[in-house]
Design an enzyme around this catalytic site. Structure first.
Site, PDB file in Angstrom:
ATOM      1  N   ARG A 161      -7.471   2.886  -2.780  1.00  0.00           N
ATOM      2  CA  ARG A 161      -8.303   2.889  -1.570  1.00  0.00           C
ATOM      3  C   ARG A 161      -8.869   4.294  -1.357  1.00  0.00           C
ATOM      4  NH1 ARG A 161      -7.741   0.673   4.681  1.00  0.00           N
ATOM      5  NH2 ARG A 161      -9.286  -0.897   4.235  1.00  0.00           N
ATOM      6  N   TYR A 219      -5.495  11.265   4.521  1.00  0.00           N
ATOM      7  CA  TYR A 219      -4.073  11.451   4.232  1.00  0.00           C
ATOM      8  C   TYR A 219      -3.906  12.233   2.914  1.00  0.00           C
ATOM      9  CZ  TYR A 219      -3.339   8.156   8.043  1.00  0.00           C
ATOM     10  OH  TYR A 219      -3.337   7.550   9.270  1.00  0.00           O
ATOM     11  N   GLN A 230       0.864  -1.189   0.000  1.00  0.00           N
ATOM     12  CA  GLN A 230       0.000   0.000   0.000  1.00  0.00           C
ATOM     13  C   GLN A 230       0.897   1.234   0.000  1.00  0.00           C
ATOM     14  OE1 GLN A 230      -2.123   1.709   3.345  1.00  0.00           O
ATOM     15  NE2 GLN A 230      -4.013   1.759   2.143  1.00  0.00           N
TER      16      GLN A 230
HETATM   17  C1  LIG Z   1      -3.494  -1.215  13.615  1.00  0.00           C
HETATM   18  C2  LIG Z   1      -4.170  -0.704  12.381  1.00  0.00           C
HETATM   19  C3  LIG Z   1      -3.438  -0.025  11.421  1.00  0.00           C
HETATM   20  C4  LIG Z   1      -4.052   0.441  10.242  1.00  0.00           C
HETATM   21  N1  LIG Z   1      -3.283   1.037   9.264  1.00  0.00           N
HETATM   22  C5  LIG Z   1      -3.828   1.317   8.061  1.00  0.00           C
HETATM   23  C6  LIG Z   1      -3.006   1.721   6.954  1.00  0.00           C
HETATM   24  O1  LIG Z   1      -1.765   1.791   7.027  1.00  0.00           O
HETATM   25  N2  LIG Z   1      -3.629   1.993   5.783  1.00  0.00           N
HETATM   26  C7  LIG Z   1      -4.982   1.926   5.649  1.00  0.00           C
HETATM   27  O2  LIG Z   1      -5.502   2.201   4.569  1.00  0.00           O
HETATM   28  N3  LIG Z   1      -5.780   1.520   6.666  1.00  0.00           N
HETATM   29  C8  LIG Z   1      -5.228   1.201   7.846  1.00  0.00           C
HETATM   30  N4  LIG Z   1      -6.023   0.686   8.854  1.00  0.00           N
HETATM   31  C9  LIG Z   1      -7.446   0.432   8.593  1.00  0.00           C
HETATM   32  C10 LIG Z   1      -7.642  -1.016   8.121  1.00  0.00           C
HETATM   33  O3  LIG Z   1      -7.091  -1.227   6.841  1.00  0.00           O
HETATM   34  C11 LIG Z   1      -9.131  -1.391   8.044  1.00  0.00           C
HETATM   35  O4  LIG Z   1      -9.787  -0.574   7.104  1.00  0.00           O
HETATM   36  C12 LIG Z   1      -9.827  -1.260   9.395  1.00  0.00           C
HETATM   37  O5  LIG Z   1      -9.056  -1.853  10.420  1.00  0.00           O
HETATM   38  C13 LIG Z   1     -11.219  -1.874   9.356  1.00  0.00           C
HETATM   39  O6  LIG Z   1     -11.125  -3.250   9.166  1.00  0.00           O
HETATM   40  P1  LIG Z   1     -11.374  -4.272  10.417  1.00  0.00           P
HETATM   41  O7  LIG Z   1     -12.616  -3.782  11.077  1.00  0.00           O
HETATM   42  O8  LIG Z   1     -11.514  -5.608   9.754  1.00  0.00           O
HETATM   43  O9  LIG Z   1     -10.192  -4.160  11.316  1.00  0.00           O
HETATM   44  C14 LIG Z   1      -5.439   0.254  10.053  1.00  0.00           C
HETATM   45  C15 LIG Z   1      -6.171  -0.416  11.029  1.00  0.00           C
HETATM   46  C16 LIG Z   1      -5.577  -0.916  12.182  1.00  0.00           C
HETATM   47  C17 LIG Z   1      -6.381  -1.665  13.183  1.00  0.00           C
END
Ligand SMILES: Cc1cc2nc3c(=O)[nH]c(=O)nc-3n(C[C@H](O)[C@H](O)[C@H](O)COP(=O)(O)O)c2cc1C
Length: 379
Positions: free
Chosen positions: A231, A182, A110
């Site tokens: 995204r 971002y 990403q």
């Molecule tokens: C620890 C953590 C770090 C994340 N870092 C990013 C990231 O670097 N880029 C991004 O687009 N989303 C990031 N997200 C969002 C996740 O990609 C995802 O959209 C979000 O956790 C919802 O999915 P879930 O409910 O299955 O966890 C992050 C989420 C978590 C929990």
């Protein structure tokens, strides 16, 4: 699979193959990109490679890496976020993709620039001032400096170089991070883009120029057959209620030009996948963001948000735990073809074998998600 196993049969739709251009996936489950901050000096090491390989061994069809940043001095907001440029970081990424391939998985990095967003917890400053469209991190809140046209051109070129490197290292796809407030999203959002040059404007289509240039430059760098994911999100970490497109027409004006510029898959970020995007049109059980984006643009889409867990991921950052929940709603939507792929974040962060357990119907072995899991690379 055993015949006594109800979850395995009802979840079959998750295990259908999917192909787009050169990317052939064995199932519909994507590991969501998750920043882990385990790459000192921006270099992913053996522990990071092992972490991703474990998810491939756990049968995840497509792994998206944590956000990894382009070659701009203020592209990251914390010192252990990996670079996607420079000899040592790229050499660190090579075993990551090779390990995932050896375990039968597919992966894309990403590609990210944080814009003016500061890290929520780390006391860390980049070597140059934060940069963004108008020197704003949120509407009315100044941070860092506005990018010149030269800065913008350099950022576009840096995105393209990262894409070329992704392909050269052997990655199967890449994702452009255009979501969550971002850099790219700061251009989309009128609240943070007050530019009066060609990168700003009253319409979302005008404010999408930067994203469009990034997409075109990346397409140029990777050629026609390499799938590119973008995204996007309506919500911003600066404002969960923010919306870029409040009607389907506005969504078309936003996303269709980006698809025409070269995007193959839209990754439509929601915090809860079951929430309807335009309930006023198709009701409380209507299409979600990925459903509408697919219908309006014809592109393949990935949905995401609280799959298999009781609480959303912002609650996780606030220290809340989430317990496993069923997948019926997800399965029904995928059976209807509402979207093509589903991304799973925290459930895979805390359990590399989550998908194997789902396939085998071992619901009783699914783990609770606790904030503690974010402090380590769970193997
Ligand atoms: C620890 C953590 C770090 C994340 N870092 C990013 C990231 O670097 N880029 C991004 O687009 N989303 C990031 N997200 C969002 C996740 O990609 C995802 O959209 C979000 O956790 C919802 O999915 P879930 O409910 O299955 O966890 C992050 C989420 C978590 C929990």
């Amino acid at each position: 699979m055993t015949s006594t196993n109800t979850t395995s049969s009802s979840a079959d739709v998750l295990f259908q193959p999917f192909q787009i251009k050169s990317l052939a996936l064995k199932n519909r489950v994507v590991m969501a990109p998750m920043t882990r901050s385990f790459s000192p000096d921006g270099v992913p090491g053996e522990n990071v490679a092992a972490y991703y390989r474990r998810r491939a061994e756990g049968e995840v069809g497509l792994i998206l890496s944590e956000g990894t940043v382009i070659d701009r001095p203020s592209a990251r907001n914390e010192g252990k976020i990996p670079f996607f440029h420079g000899d040592a970081p790229l050499a660190g990424w090579k075993p990551v993709i090779d390990g995932v391939h050896a375990a039968g998985g597919k992966m894309g990095p990403q590609i990210w620039h944080v814009g003016a967003v500061a890290h929520p917890f780390a006391d860390w400053a980049p070597p140059a001032p934060p940069e963004s469209p108008s020197g704003l991190v949120a509407p009315g809140t100044a941070r860092g400096q506005a990018m010149s046209e030269e800065d913008i051109a350099d950022a576009v070129a840096a995105f393209a170089r990262a894409a070329a490197d992704a392909k050269r290292l052997g990655f199967d796809t890449l994702e452009i991070h255009g979501a969550h407030g971002y850099l790219i999203d700061q251009f989309f959002w009128s609240g943070t883009n007050e530019r009066t040059d060609r990168y700003g404007g009253a319409t979302l289509a005008q404010r999408s120029r930067f994203a469009g240039e990034v997409v075109k430059a990346i397409r140029q760098a990777v050629g026609p057959d390499f799938p590119i994911i973008l995204r996007v999100s309506q919500w911003k970490q600066q404002d969960y209620a923010a919306r870029l497109a409040s009607t389907p027409d506005a969504m078309t004006d936003w996303l269709l030009p980006l698809v025409e510029a070269g995007i193959d898959i839209l990754h439509c970020s929601q915090r809860r996948f079951w929430e309807p995007e335009f309930a006023e049109i198709d009701g409380a059980h209507g299409l979600n963001f990925a459903g509408w984006a697919k219908k309006l643009t014809g592109a393949a889409t990935i949905s995401v948000g609280s799959v298999g867990l009781s609480g959303d991921f912002m609650a996780a950052f606030a220290g809340e735990s989430s317990t496993p929940v069923g997948l019926d709603n997800l399965v029904e939507r995928m059976q209807r073809g509402e979207f093509d792929l589903i991304a799973v974040g925290r459930a895979l962060l805390s359990d590399p074998l989550w998908l194997t357990k789902v396939r085998m119907g071992h619901r009783e072995h699914l783990k609770e998600f606790t904030a503690a899991a974010m402090a380590e690379l769970v193997m």
